[in-house]
Write an enzyme that holds these catalytic residues in place. Sequence first.
Site, mmCIF file in Angstrom:
data_model
loop_
_atom_site.group_PDB
_atom_site.id
_atom_site.type_symbol
_atom_site.label_atom_id
_atom_site.label_comp_id
_atom_site.label_asym_id
_atom_site.label_seq_id
_atom_site.Cartn_x
_atom_site.Cartn_y
_atom_site.Cartn_z
ATOM 1 N N SER A 141 0.886 -0.775 -0.204
ATOM 2 C CA SER A 141 -0.209 0.119 0.277
ATOM 3 C C SER A 141 0.301 1.332 -0.013
ATOM 4 O O SER A 141 2.277 0.605 0.880
ATOM 5 C CB SER A 141 -0.845 0.036 1.368
ATOM 6 O OG SER A 141 -1.183 1.363 1.484
ATOM 7 N N TYR A 154 -2.154 -0.713 10.775
ATOM 8 C CA TYR A 154 -1.554 -0.997 9.303
ATOM 9 C C TYR A 154 -0.471 -0.986 8.009
ATOM 10 O O TYR A 154 0.392 -1.628 7.493
ATOM 11 C CB TYR A 154 -2.690 -0.376 8.466
ATOM 12 C CG TYR A 154 -3.096 -0.123 7.361
ATOM 13 C CD1 TYR A 154 -4.233 -1.573 6.334
ATOM 14 C CD2 TYR A 154 -3.078 -0.188 6.049
ATOM 15 C CE1 TYR A 154 -4.179 -2.026 5.440
ATOM 16 C CE2 TYR A 154 -3.398 -0.127 3.790
ATOM 17 C CZ TYR A 154 -3.662 -0.946 3.856
ATOM 18 O OH TYR A 154 -3.766 -1.433 3.146
#
Length: 259
Positions: A141, A154
């Site tokens: 990401s 995350y």
Amino acid sequence: MNLEGKVAVVTGSTSGIGLGMASHFAKLGAQVVINGLGSDEMIASAIKSASGAKEAHYNGADMRDADAIAAMIAEAEEKFGAVDILVNNAGIQHVSRVEDFPAEKWNDVIAINLSSAFHAIKAALPGMQKRNFGRIINVASVHGQVGSVEKSAYVASKHGIIGLTKVVALENAEQQITCNTICPGWVRTPLVEAQIEALAAKEGVDVEQAAKMLLAEKEPSLRFATPEQLAETAAFLCSDAASNMTGVNLTLDGGWTAR
Ligand code: NAD
């Protein structure tokens, strides 16, 4: 682009980006093994989407369970003779400041977003090394490159998977085995829809306005990338053109990390 004769395992492919990749690989002729959570209808629909000339196979391994992950890879090798392409895509999000972040949520995010990739790669590498072919694609990401508030687990998991990718790339560089990451910005999947809905509730706006606000905050293009675009990027990483490309990130973030 032709993936006939190749076997692809895509984790977290009952929804979103993974489903887009599994379906695209099937269209290109691969035998696909899908994985992920969901209702019976959702799984049946994913199997249908990821079936081409060959019917997709579903394995429901929980990505928090190292033994189940190893068994999924072993099953794919036994049933279909190889795992040529491994996409580590399964992922979850939890949004909270560090001081309020529940430890069990931290453990789940790290297990699903990062450790599952280690377990799957570890199980798939011996076969790839024996056959001297492998394409490992880790879905990271932009949060593997930059931080955002309230996303500690995350961001840590995505920075971690970029590091893991580099090491796997280096350890296998002399063989026909590549390991790369794809780093999306915003993609409108169920994972992000939950964040859009939370923003709509917080700001007292409708969901479409909240989606625009989400983009405006981070993504200069003001456009979501699509699972189809990410699937084509993954297919490119499996092509001959990308055979000397290893240990790198392909970032599709509409300019997010350019600022
Ligand atoms: P999604 O929620 O649509 O899909 C996630 C998939 O992971 C689903 O198939 C789900 O069942 C599976 N999964 C979750 N927990 C699991 C578990 N314990 N065991 C097995 N499978 C499990 O989300 P998505 O947006 O398609 O996310 C896919 C990947 O892309 C994730 O790694 C995510 O971090 C990454 N990503 C998404 C975006 C985005 O904007 N959507 C941006 C950057 C990166």
